[in-house]
Enzyme design. Sequence first.
Site, PDB file in Angstrom:
ATOM      1  N   TYR A 161      -1.947  -1.921  -9.994  1.00 47.43           N
ATOM      2  CA  TYR A 161      -1.879  -3.234 -10.643  1.00 47.43           C
ATOM      3  C   TYR A 161      -0.450  -3.773 -10.570  1.00 47.43           C
ATOM      4  O   TYR A 161      -0.226  -4.942 -10.230  1.00 47.43           O
ATOM      5  CB  TYR A 161      -2.330  -3.129 -12.097  1.00 47.43           C
ATOM      6  CG  TYR A 161      -2.241  -4.432 -12.859  1.00 47.43           C
ATOM      7  CD1 TYR A 161      -3.314  -5.324 -12.882  1.00 47.43           C
ATOM      8  CD2 TYR A 161      -1.075  -4.783 -13.537  1.00 47.43           C
ATOM      9  CE1 TYR A 161      -3.241  -6.526 -13.568  1.00 47.43           C
ATOM     10  CE2 TYR A 161      -0.983  -5.986 -14.219  1.00 47.43           C
ATOM     11  CZ  TYR A 161      -2.067  -6.849 -14.232  1.00 47.43           C
ATOM     12  OH  TYR A 161      -1.973  -8.044 -14.902  1.00 47.43           O
ATOM     13  N   LYS A 175     -14.314  -7.160 -38.695  1.00 46.45           N
ATOM     14  CA  LYS A 175     -13.433  -8.176 -39.279  1.00 46.45           C
ATOM     15  C   LYS A 175     -12.000  -7.766 -38.976  1.00 46.45           C
ATOM     16  O   LYS A 175     -11.420  -6.909 -39.645  1.00 46.45           O
ATOM     17  CB  LYS A 175     -13.641  -8.319 -40.782  1.00 46.45           C
ATOM     18  CG  LYS A 175     -12.836  -9.486 -41.335  1.00 46.45           C
ATOM     19  CD  LYS A 175     -13.054  -9.711 -42.793  1.00 46.45           C
ATOM     20  CE  LYS A 175     -12.256 -10.935 -43.229  1.00 46.45           C
ATOM     21  NZ  LYS A 175     -10.815 -10.819 -42.901  1.00 46.45           N
ATOM     22  N   ARG A 191      -4.416 -21.370 -37.785  1.00 47.42           N
ATOM     23  CA  ARG A 191      -5.408 -21.859 -38.748  1.00 47.42           C
ATOM     24  C   ARG A 191      -4.751 -22.775 -39.776  1.00 47.42           C
ATOM     25  O   ARG A 191      -5.312 -23.782 -40.182  1.00 47.42           O
ATOM     26  CB  ARG A 191      -6.077 -20.674 -39.458  1.00 47.42           C
ATOM     27  CG  ARG A 191      -7.115 -21.109 -40.483  1.00 47.42           C
ATOM     28  CD  ARG A 191      -7.705 -19.911 -41.218  1.00 47.42           C
ATOM     29  NE  ARG A 191      -8.734 -20.364 -42.154  1.00 47.42           N
ATOM     30  CZ  ARG A 191      -8.503 -20.848 -43.367  1.00 47.42           C
ATOM     31  NH1 ARG A 191      -7.270 -20.940 -43.809  1.00 47.42           N
ATOM     32  NH2 ARG A 191      -9.483 -21.241 -44.148  1.00 47.42           N
ATOM     33  N   GLU A 233      -8.867 -14.189 -33.069  1.00 47.78           N
ATOM     34  CA  GLU A 233      -7.860 -13.522 -33.888  1.00 47.78           C
ATOM     35  C   GLU A 233      -6.776 -12.938 -32.988  1.00 47.78           C
ATOM     36  O   GLU A 233      -7.065 -12.299 -31.973  1.00 47.78           O
ATOM     37  CB  GLU A 233      -8.541 -12.386 -34.666  1.00 47.78           C
ATOM     38  CG  GLU A 233      -7.853 -11.997 -35.926  1.00 47.78           C
ATOM     39  CD  GLU A 233      -8.344 -12.766 -37.140  1.00 47.78           C
ATOM     40  OE1 GLU A 233      -7.811 -12.520 -38.228  1.00 47.78           O
ATOM     41  OE2 GLU A 233      -9.245 -13.615 -37.018  1.00 47.78           O
TER      42      GLU A 233
END
Length: 678
Positions: A37, A116, A137, A176
Amino acid sequence: MAITSVIEQMRQLIQLIAKHNHAYYVMDQPTISDSEYDHLFHQLKALEEQYPELVQADSPTTKVGGQALSKFESVTHVVPMLSLGNVFNQEDLFAFARRVEERLPNQKVQYEVELKLDGLAISLWYENGVLVRGVTRGDGETGEDITQNVKTIRNLPKVLHSEKYEIPRLLEVRGEVLMPKSGFEKLNADQEAKGEKTFANPRNAAAGSLRQLDPNIAAARPLAFYAYGIAQCEPNHGLTTMHDSLQWLTELGFQIAERQYLCNSIQEVQQRYEQIQQERPNLQVEIDGMVVKVDDLKQQQQLGFLSREPRWATAYKFPAQAALTTVEQIDWQVGRTGTLTPVARLNPVFVGGVTVSNVTLHNIGEIHRLDVRIGDTVSVYRTGDVIPKVEKVWPEFRPAEAEVVHLPESCPVCASPVVMPEGEALARCSGGLYCAAQRIEAIRHFVSRKAMDIEGLGDRWVESLLRLDLLKDVADIYHLHEHRETLLGIEKMGEKSVQNLIDAIEASKKTTLARFIYALGIRGVGETTARMLANTFQTLEALKAANVEALKKTPDVGDITAEWIADFFLAPHNIEVLDRLIAAGIHWDAPTAPTRQPLNGESWVLTGTLEQMTRDQATQMLQALGARVSGSVSSKTKCVVAGEKAGSKLEKAAKLGIPVMNETDFLSLMAGYGQTLS
């Protein structure tokens, strides 16, 4: 090498690296070794260094770094980023399911269960597959533009690719940002080796990284983005379930949390909760529970929203982590509205990843309920792993000299009498705007963006001005120009910053009655109530003269709030401050006609690109006429205002037979109601 050949080679390398990024970050199935990579990455970088004028916009080498910003710009969310309700036990979970299923009679309900994640929620905007904006947010309505920082997150696609699906014209993805445990441990080890401050937990590290004005710092941090939902998609993606939506996002190149479960019953959800709780220590990321969502998107729409959260989803939090410590002292803090709040000063204790040394005890009633005394041993836990709270007092460990806590008779800041009206739980300082503690909070509120919007008058200025005794109340703000030489003497405050401040104060004098009422910081009066009061009474004089009965007739004003408003205008020192503010030149346009709320209670939707006004301006005009602006079209929608490139909302309006209005017609309608662009 020919230019076309160079570009072709660059495109091949970019696509190859994107493919391997997807396999590594999204599918967790690396197809080549790290060294292979790196070879591809360096091959592309070498070409770009040789031909810098040919660097492609979606090159993975351009994700890192950039120019430092002076500040983050505010951005209004088109679709609000609402919070989730919480449940903490099986009983609450089953109650959530009952509420859902009662609203969906005779329908089978499946639940999508996700981890969560304990990170920071952000919103990503893609136009024709290209990332154009990343926004925090914030308060759910307004966030900060952190585009340069999110572009440095390695697993976050800057350009969307899919062999299976067409890339949408507009896509807003919610997710998130967090720091995996391994990256957090390495970051802290590096910080310690350099003699720099370490982070208490991965969430703090992620938050600190995203809030860097210099994107090069964010680029050096091991951040990751996990998508959890779609806020907007034009044209509509055509998917019918939450589960399929997440899989669709992975096809576009997004990484999602490592576990998702589709459950056929709420009992199965509970089983998954217990399973995830056991597996929590072995996960690569920090979690504080799981999210339970109704899987069917049509059912989600049927269920709708409460004011601040969806009815179709909840967060099922893990039990809080607790620890024992002792209460060293209990101090009383005075807030903006004069509320006295007891704060327990603790012997510092490490709970759930953070050191806790202060815990609010809320009010004197809570002190009595817990029977907490200075010197007591207490159990401290973090509600939802976030807010520290005293859970229990251990009287068996109580020392003989433990002190009983009493409500102070006078304010600890200004010595004014403390009052506690019968039937209320909160005690208050009666000093009003002359209390120094209330003063600083009142000033912060008064100058805030949604109040008088005095740009540049931040905490550092306010604290310096209070120290110099130049601000005794909010009216003194409008006399600061008389103290120019003193202002120039403040450290790091040069000629330009002083002039900018004076100009911002002068500009704020032209406002609206609703903003001014909100800026006063009257207890119980938020933005909506302030707007209703302005619409109802039309003038400040009429509002000042209104009695409790008249106030109670105002929409959004209840019995208690009416009394608080009346009390505010009965206090002589408040009237004195008001008179000085008006004398200083604060003004607003006089009402030209009696109050009208012709759109009262109606739901309107804005979609597409508006060219003659901003969405904020359109929203403010609608709200001034009593309408509510929604982010989605439903059978209850009164009208859709469509700008250029309107997509799925327009299609849905046509299906439901909802009237659609173009921008020009909308402005004509608003002008007929006396609403014009300012």
